[in-house]
Design a protein around this motif. Structure first.
Motif, PDB file in Angstrom:
ATOM      1  N   VAL A 209       0.880  -1.096  -0.043  1.00  0.00           N
ATOM      2  CA  VAL A 209       0.047   0.044   0.042  1.00  0.00           C
ATOM      3  C   VAL A 209       0.671   1.394  -0.013  1.00  0.00           C
ATOM      4  O   VAL A 209       1.908   1.351   0.829  1.00  0.00           O
ATOM      5  CB  VAL A 209      -0.937  -0.063   1.279  1.00  0.00           C
ATOM      6  CG1 VAL A 209      -1.652   1.216   1.249  1.00  0.00           C
ATOM      7  CG2 VAL A 209      -1.863  -1.190   1.524  1.00  0.00           C
ATOM      8  N   ASP A 210       0.608   2.162  -0.769  1.00  0.00           N
ATOM      9  CA  ASP A 210       1.202   3.495  -0.883  1.00  0.00           C
ATOM     10  C   ASP A 210       0.897   4.334   0.469  1.00  0.00           C
ATOM     11  O   ASP A 210      -0.096   4.776   0.462  1.00  0.00           O
ATOM     12  CB  ASP A 210       1.035   4.290  -2.374  1.00  0.00           C
ATOM     13  CG  ASP A 210       1.861   5.645  -2.321  1.00  0.00           C
ATOM     14  OD1 ASP A 210       2.432   5.966  -1.138  1.00  0.00           O
ATOM     15  OD2 ASP A 210       2.074   6.151  -3.389  1.00  0.00           O
ATOM     16  N   PRO A 211       1.852   4.486   1.261  1.00  0.00           N
ATOM     17  CA  PRO A 211       1.431   5.228   2.574  1.00  0.00           C
ATOM     18  C   PRO A 211       1.343   6.689   2.729  1.00  0.00           C
ATOM     19  O   PRO A 211       0.922   7.236   3.330  1.00  0.00           O
ATOM     20  CB  PRO A 211       2.494   4.810   3.456  1.00  0.00           C
ATOM     21  CG  PRO A 211       3.618   4.600   2.715  1.00  0.00           C
ATOM     22  CD  PRO A 211       3.033   4.175   1.614  1.00  0.00           C
ATOM     23  N   ARG A 212       1.902   7.396   1.264  1.00  0.00           N
ATOM     24  CA  ARG A 212       1.848   8.897   1.305  1.00  0.00           C
ATOM     25  C   ARG A 212       0.711   9.427   1.602  1.00  0.00           C
ATOM     26  O   ARG A 212       0.469  10.433   2.208  1.00  0.00           O
ATOM     27  CB  ARG A 212       2.768   9.217   0.101  1.00  0.00           C
ATOM     28  CG  ARG A 212       3.942   8.889   0.088  1.00  0.00           C
ATOM     29  CD  ARG A 212       4.626   9.093  -1.317  1.00  0.00           C
ATOM     30  NE  ARG A 212       4.075   8.259  -2.497  1.00  0.00           N
ATOM     31  CZ  ARG A 212       4.215   8.305  -3.562  1.00  0.00           C
ATOM     32  NH1 ARG A 212       5.164   9.288  -4.022  1.00  0.00           N
ATOM     33  NH2 ARG A 212       3.571   7.503  -4.545  1.00  0.00           N
ATOM     34  N   VAL A 213      -0.574   8.977   1.032  1.00  0.00           N
ATOM     35  CA  VAL A 213      -1.710   9.798   0.854  1.00  0.00           C
ATOM     36  C   VAL A 213      -2.209   9.661   2.663  1.00  0.00           C
ATOM     37  O   VAL A 213      -2.857  10.537   2.905  1.00  0.00           O
ATOM     38  CB  VAL A 213      -2.946   8.918   0.125  1.00  0.00           C
ATOM     39  CG1 VAL A 213      -3.112   7.783   0.351  1.00  0.00           C
ATOM     40  CG2 VAL A 213      -4.250   9.801   0.229  1.00  0.00           C
ATOM     41  N   TYR A 214      -2.058   8.644   3.152  1.00  0.00           N
ATOM     42  CA  TYR A 214      -2.369   8.517   4.525  1.00  0.00           C
ATOM     43  C   TYR A 214      -1.479   9.322   5.463  1.00  0.00           C
ATOM     44  O   TYR A 214      -1.957  10.162   6.557  1.00  0.00           O
ATOM     45  CB  TYR A 214      -2.315   6.890   5.055  1.00  0.00           C
ATOM     46  CG  TYR A 214      -3.285   6.253   4.161  1.00  0.00           C
ATOM     47  CD1 TYR A 214      -4.669   6.391   4.076  1.00  0.00           C
ATOM     48  CD2 TYR A 214      -2.571   5.298   3.176  1.00  0.00           C
ATOM     49  CE1 TYR A 214      -5.381   5.685   3.324  1.00  0.00           C
ATOM     50  CE2 TYR A 214      -3.329   4.561   2.347  1.00  0.00           C
ATOM     51  CZ  TYR A 214      -4.462   4.759   2.301  1.00  0.00           C
ATOM     52  OH  TYR A 214      -5.470   4.252   1.389  1.00  0.00           O
ATOM     53  N   ALA A 215      -0.083   9.621   4.942  1.00  0.00           N
ATOM     54  CA  ALA A 215       0.681  10.279   5.764  1.00  0.00           C
ATOM     55  C   ALA A 215       0.313  11.705   5.604  1.00  0.00           C
ATOM     56  O   ALA A 215       0.417  12.557   6.447  1.00  0.00           O
ATOM     57  CB  ALA A 215       2.120  10.147   5.293  1.00  0.00           C
ATOM     58  N   GLU A 216      -0.299  11.970   4.433  1.00  0.00           N
ATOM     59  CA  GLU A 216      -0.610  13.468   4.099  1.00  0.00           C
ATOM     60  C   GLU A 216      -1.936  13.624   5.046  1.00  0.00           C
ATOM     61  O   GLU A 216      -2.092  14.999   5.619  1.00  0.00           O
ATOM     62  CB  GLU A 216      -0.774  13.731   2.815  1.00  0.00           C
ATOM     63  CG  GLU A 216      -1.539  15.098   2.316  1.00  0.00           C
ATOM     64  CD  GLU A 216      -0.618  16.287   2.913  1.00  0.00           C
ATOM     65  OE1 GLU A 216       0.553  16.428   3.059  1.00  0.00           O
ATOM     66  OE2 GLU A 216      -1.447  17.579   3.031  1.00  0.00           O
ATOM     67  N   ILE A 217      -2.820  12.927   5.024  1.00  0.00           N
ATOM     68  CA  ILE A 217      -3.923  12.866   5.988  1.00  0.00           C
ATOM     69  C   ILE A 217      -3.417  13.247   7.187  1.00  0.00           C
ATOM     70  O   ILE A 217      -4.133  14.148   7.960  1.00  0.00           O
ATOM     71  CB  ILE A 217      -5.095  11.881   5.716  1.00  0.00           C
ATOM     72  CG1 ILE A 217      -5.657  11.945   4.452  1.00  0.00           C
ATOM     73  CG2 ILE A 217      -6.011  11.724   6.668  1.00  0.00           C
ATOM     74  CD1 ILE A 217      -6.401  10.685   3.841  1.00  0.00           C
ATOM     75  N   LEU A 218      -2.552  12.387   7.945  1.00  0.00           N
ATOM     76  CA  LEU A 218      -2.259  12.565   9.295  1.00  0.00           C
ATOM     77  C   LEU A 218      -1.505  13.943   9.478  1.00  0.00           C
ATOM     78  O   LEU A 218      -1.622  14.524  10.511  1.00  0.00           O
ATOM     79  CB  LEU A 218      -1.425  11.562   9.509  1.00  0.00           C
ATOM     80  CG  LEU A 218      -1.952  10.232   9.702  1.00  0.00           C
ATOM     81  CD1 LEU A 218      -0.942   8.934  10.081  1.00  0.00           C
ATOM     82  CD2 LEU A 218      -3.395  10.302  10.532  1.00  0.00           C
ATOM     83  N   ARG A 219      -0.700  14.627   8.318  1.00  0.00           N
ATOM     84  CA  ARG A 219      -0.050  15.619   8.364  1.00  0.00           C
ATOM     85  C   ARG A 219      -1.101  16.920   8.731  1.00  0.00           C
ATOM     86  O   ARG A 219      -1.114  17.668   9.608  1.00  0.00           O
ATOM     87  CB  ARG A 219       0.598  16.172   7.120  1.00  0.00           C
ATOM     88  CG  ARG A 219       1.541  17.191   7.488  1.00  0.00           C
ATOM     89  CD  ARG A 219       2.301  17.800   5.848  1.00  0.00           C
ATOM     90  NE  ARG A 219       1.174  18.171   5.195  1.00  0.00           N
ATOM     91  CZ  ARG A 219       0.650  19.547   4.971  1.00  0.00           C
ATOM     92  NH1 ARG A 219       1.003  20.250   5.791  1.00  0.00           N
ATOM     93  NH2 ARG A 219      -0.248  19.672   4.093  1.00  0.00           N
ATOM     94  N   GLN A 220      -2.006  16.719   7.808  1.00  0.00           N
ATOM     95  CA  GLN A 220      -3.280  17.764   7.910  1.00  0.00           C
ATOM     96  C   GLN A 220      -4.046  17.894   9.467  1.00  0.00           C
ATOM     97  O   GLN A 220      -4.152  18.735   9.952  1.00  0.00           O
ATOM     98  CB  GLN A 220      -4.034  17.647   6.699  1.00  0.00           C
ATOM     99  CG  GLN A 220      -3.322  18.062   5.317  1.00  0.00           C
ATOM    100  CD  GLN A 220      -4.480  18.046   4.275  1.00  0.00           C
ATOM    101  OE1 GLN A 220      -5.836  18.435   4.558  1.00  0.00           O
ATOM    102  NE2 GLN A 220      -4.089  18.138   3.028  1.00  0.00           N
ATOM    103  N   TRP A 221      -4.197  16.455   9.638  1.00  0.00           N
ATOM    104  CA  TRP A 221      -4.946  16.393  10.748  1.00  0.00           C
ATOM    105  C   TRP A 221      -4.114  16.845  12.002  1.00  0.00           C
ATOM    106  O   TRP A 221      -4.934  17.406  12.877  1.00  0.00           O
ATOM    107  CB  TRP A 221      -5.457  14.851  10.950  1.00  0.00           C
ATOM    108  CG  TRP A 221      -5.821  14.501  12.539  1.00  0.00           C
ATOM    109  CD1 TRP A 221      -6.940  14.883  13.165  1.00  0.00           C
ATOM    110  CD2 TRP A 221      -4.895  13.830  13.340  1.00  0.00           C
ATOM    111  NE1 TRP A 221      -6.806  14.311  14.505  1.00  0.00           N
ATOM    112  CE2 TRP A 221      -5.559  13.635  14.538  1.00  0.00           C
ATOM    113  CE3 TRP A 221      -3.730  13.158  13.212  1.00  0.00           C
ATOM    114  CZ2 TRP A 221      -5.031  12.939  15.628  1.00  0.00           C
ATOM    115  CZ3 TRP A 221      -3.022  12.696  14.372  1.00  0.00           C
ATOM    116  CH2 TRP A 221      -3.704  12.513  15.672  1.00  0.00           C
TER     117      TRP A 221
END
Lengths: 572, 107, 169
Positions: A160-172
């Motif tokens: 799974v490419d984790p970047r989209v989730y890392a970005e969601i966590l960055r914003q959150w």
């Protein structure tokens, strides 16, 4: 100009149009410039004396600004290690205009400038904001920059490419109203590969993204309570699978329990790992589940639409259809042994046929681990434009990565890197050392770390010898805060102050990878000169004991520490 | 890490607020950029008085991070006894071209 | 001490009562959790509004069953770095659905004010020499929020817009 396969360059788009960085929309831009102006006003209030240093300190820290031994230090966030060439050039410019012509890449995939003036920092932050960058929450007792696998979106072994989730966590986590004055700093790492390159188990929260085999749903195995520092712990598993839609709610529950119950009486006992282990993991995990059960989960539900919308920022670049084997690449390896040697250590398998992932070593023999001059950054940006869709990544091992290089282009890339002092064939080898800044820069350090790394690299300068030794990770910290990750080095080195003298302890058997393990101190420490000899004794002992093809950490696991201890202390 | 000063001879270190430059309290309550020129305070009373002035300078937004350090007097001037404080007076040992050590001595 | 609402000083009807201070005959009072527990009957008999102070180590659960009797809960910041009250405020609103006034007191800096309003705090107590335009300004500096919270509506980030329940109608 050299030949380029960059589709962007050929079609008059910006060369980094396909770089997988999160590009700010109007709200993000509004926010980031407001934040710069807020800090500008805070600096003015500080200079006028309207706020005290005690009150200003957490504010400047949450904007990445430290006061170190010789000067201020600004730590700029590189979200999950991803940069466009435009951003890399801006970092080079900032280093040249506001600093002393170089930057230092850190184990959290960020970059630090060692000499900014307080008065200049608002202008620097403004320059960063212009290229969708910031220094928010790179320090302070808040949720820090989320780190991930430097090969994400390219590695052949990724699920799974984790970047989209890392970005969601960055914003959150950005300016989270409830979790900005935590008991202590809070670090989250995320990986999407079964081969953990993000050291998730030594983070406050570690996430391993995976797909449910039956339903195809994406979710995370959640680990909590890991960390290094003076009391290292591997994280405990909180849940085997939290679906994506629930991840923010689940993290809210963990953070709320920690914010309320984490210790605030003792800075050394304030990390979540201590809360988890003083309370007992079972009890702590029970509290998380109780909190999660009663949270208004609906409010934190991650809509698949948000995942899709953010995912577009990380779309795969337009890879070409290439043959599996590049004849020119094979021919170059035959013709140039130095290049062939580099390909053995600094390339990683790409998921797309005909491409490779190239690691750019920031560890030239005798150099400062992780440092890059402005001109080197510009060279990397140019090469990224030519050969890797204008995208550059930072690794937690303080190197850079071009993730999508055609095999056909590798020889030209390496030649250009080598010319700029960036072509050392040592990724993963004994001279690819992680070192914290140590007492050469850091106000907290007890000893220097960089010159120890330099002298080890010089002792093992012979690349043939390094390649013969195989994978061997040395990690050096100049104090027990463990910024140099010494607990998870195959050979870890910890600097301690012994009556005003620098002393160095050796730890053996740590591992930051999938089989995460904490190293153990092998015996009494060594002085500044003795530590290099001691490392060589350990290495020579390994060479004597190893079976054909065996790497250091495997030999150590097989033989135990005893023969190493004996070799180190026999004479004493 | 900062080591608590406990000797009888101490100087007072700080960093300038605006640019972060390491400075020491010199004679005549002037901040100096060269540790060799740092004033040496002998005995608890003199040290306390110097610290009191330095803390007041902190309140006046001149300096931050004020603390006392152990020193000795040498032919070359004031010399900190602890490695950390000596490095603060020089600059990074891995970049001799940077920091105080790189500056031309003023005549 | 001055009390700020939306950044501006207000006339405050509350008397903040130390544990060793005598109870006034009438008027709204704020008492410690301990005094509330000890003098509950006397306090409710007065028929004036009651507020309770929580120290930063006293969780919202300590007071949750009494919230029906309380018009105000005051949350202490012994040091501005001690952020436990942010969770306490949010729990009072979100978990216990408390509709009364939430007040923050102690060591608070303007740079925390926006966060406080976003976790459900209504008023802050500020030393007189610290009252100034910085407080009102702090509420306007950042107009975008990335996560669902409480308090006034902010501009919405991509993430915020898509988090369920917060998509603007």
């Amino acid at each position: 100009m050299p030949d380029t396969h960059s589709p962007a360059l050929r079609s008059n788009q910006p060369a980094d149009a396909h770089a997988a960085v999160y590009r700010y929309d109007e709200f993000d831009k509004t926010f980031i410039f407001e934040r710069v102006e807020q800090f500008r006003a805070q600096v003015e209030r500080r200079i006028k004396g309207e706020i005290t240093e005690e009150e200003f300190k957490p504010i400047r820290l949450m904007n990445g600004l430290y006061l170190q031994l010789h000067a201020y230090m600004l730590r700029v966030a590189v979200p999950y290690g991803m940069l466009s060439s435009t951003q890399v050039r801006r970092l080079a410019r900032i280093a040249r205009v506001y600093d002393k012509g170089y930057g230092h890449f850190t184990t959290r995939q960020n970059i630090q400038f060692n000499w900014p003036k307080l008065e200049d920092v608002p202008a620097i932050l403004h320059e960063l904001a212009e290229v969708d960058m910031h220094a928010i929450q790179t320090s302070g007792n808040c949720i820090r920059n989320v780190t991930t696998d430097q090969f994400c979106g390219a590695a052949a072994d990724e699920l799974v490419d984790p970047r989209v989730y890392a970005e969601i966590l960055r914003q959150w986590s950005t300016l989270h109203p409830e979790f900005t004055y935590l008991p202590r700093k809070f670090k989250i790492a995320i990986t999407g590969s079964p081969n953990d390159r993000a050291a998730v188990q030594v983070h406050d929260i570690g996430l391993i993204a995976k797909k449910d085999e039956v339903t195809g749903r994406v979710g995370f195995t959640v680990y909590v309570g890991g960390g290094q520092g003076r009391t290292p712990y591997l994280a405990v598993k909180a849940r085997d699978f939290v679906p994506v839609e629930e991840i923010i709610g689940y993290l809210e529950a963990i953070l709320r329990v920690y914010n309320q119950l984490g210790r605030r009486d003792n800075i050394y006992k304030a990390r979540i790992k201590i809360t988890v282990n003083e309370m007992g993991p079972a009890k702590f995990l029970g509290l998380i589940e109780e909190e999660y059960a009663r949270l208004p989960r609906q409010k934190f539900h991650v809509d698949p639409a948000i995942v899709d919308a953010i995912q577009t920022h990380f779309a795969a670049p337009p890879w070409a259809d290439l043959p599996a084997v590049s004849e020119s690449f094979e021919a170059a390896k035959q013709a140039d042994p130095a290049f062939a040697r580099w390909t053995r250590t600094n390339l990683t398998a790409h998921k797309t046929q005909g491409y490779a992932i190239a690691t750019i070593s920031l560890k030239p023999i005798g150099g400062i681990p992780g440092d890059a001059e402005s001109s080197q950054l510009e060279t990397v940006a140019d090469l990224a434009d030519l050969y890797s869709f204008g995208e550059v990544r930072v690794t937690h091992e303080q190197n850079l990565v071009l993730a999508h290089v055609r095999q056909d282009d590798l020889y030209a890339l390496w030649q250009a890197l080598d010319k700029a002092g960036l072509g050392t064939a040592n990724a993963g080898l004994i001279s690819d050392i992680i070192a914290c800044p140590g007492l050469d820069y850091c106000a907290l350090a007890n000893t220097r770390a960089i010159p120890v790394a330099q002298r080890i690299a010089e002792r093992f300068a012979d690349l043939d010898r390094q390649h013969d030794l195989g994978e061997l990770k040395i990690k050096i910290s100049g104090c027990i805060n463990a910024c140099g990750h010494h607990h998870v080095g195959h050979i870890g080195i910890l600097g301690v102050d012994k009556k005003g003298e620098e002393f160095f302890q050796i730890l053996l058997g740590g591992d930051a990878g999938t089989n995460a393990a904490l190293g153990e101190i092998v015996g009494p420490g060594f002085d500044y000169d003795g530590i290099i000899d001691a490392v060589e004794v350990v290495v020579n002992t390994f060479v004597k004991l190893r079976q054909p093809g065996e790497i250091f950490i495997k030999t150590l696991a097989r033989t135990g520490h005893a023969p190493f201890k004996e070799a180190l202390y026999a004479r004493a | 890490m900062l080591v608590k000063a406990k000797g009888t001879q101490q100087s007072v270190a700080a960093s300038r607020l605006l640019d972060g430059e390491a400075v020491w309290l010199g004679t005549g309550n002037i901040w100096v950029e060269d540790v060799a020129l740092a004033a040496v305070f002998d005995g608890a009373d003199a040290i306390a008085e110097a610290l009191c002035f330095a803390k007041a300078e902190e309140k006046r937004q001149v300096v931050v991070d004020v603390y006392p350090l152990d020193v000795e007097i040498t032919d070359q001037g004031t010399r900190p006894t602890h490695l950390r404080e000596r490095l603060k007076g020089i600059g990074p040992t891995v970049r001799r071209d940077l920091g105080k050590q790189a500056r031309q001595p003023t005549a | 001490m001055p009390v700020l609402d939306r950044g501006l000083p207000i006339d405050d009807r509350w008397t903040d009562l130390a544990d060793d201070q005598d109870m006034p005959a009438d008027g709204a009072v704020i008492v410690s959790l301990e005094r509330w527990r000890a003098d509950r009957d006397a306090l409710t008999a007065r028929r004036d509004a009651i507020g309770v102070r929580l120290k930063s180590n006293q969780l919202a659960t300590e007071i949750s069953s009494d919230l029906g009797s309380l018009s105000l809960v005051a949350l202490e910041f012994p040091k501005f770095r001690d952020g436990r009250a942010f969770s306490a405020a949010r729990e009072l609103r979100e978990r216990f659905d408390y509709k009364g006034e939430i007040r923050a007191f102690g060591h608070i800096i303007p740079d925390q004010y926006l966060f406080l309003t976003r976790v459900g705090v209504d008023t802050v107590v500020v030393p007189a020499d610290r009252v100034g335009p910085a407080w009102a300004h702090a509420l306007k500096e950042i107009s975008v929020a990335f996560q669902p919270a409480l308090g006034r509506e902010e501009g919405t980030s991509l993430l915020r817009r898509h988090l369920k329940g917060t998509v603007p109608a």
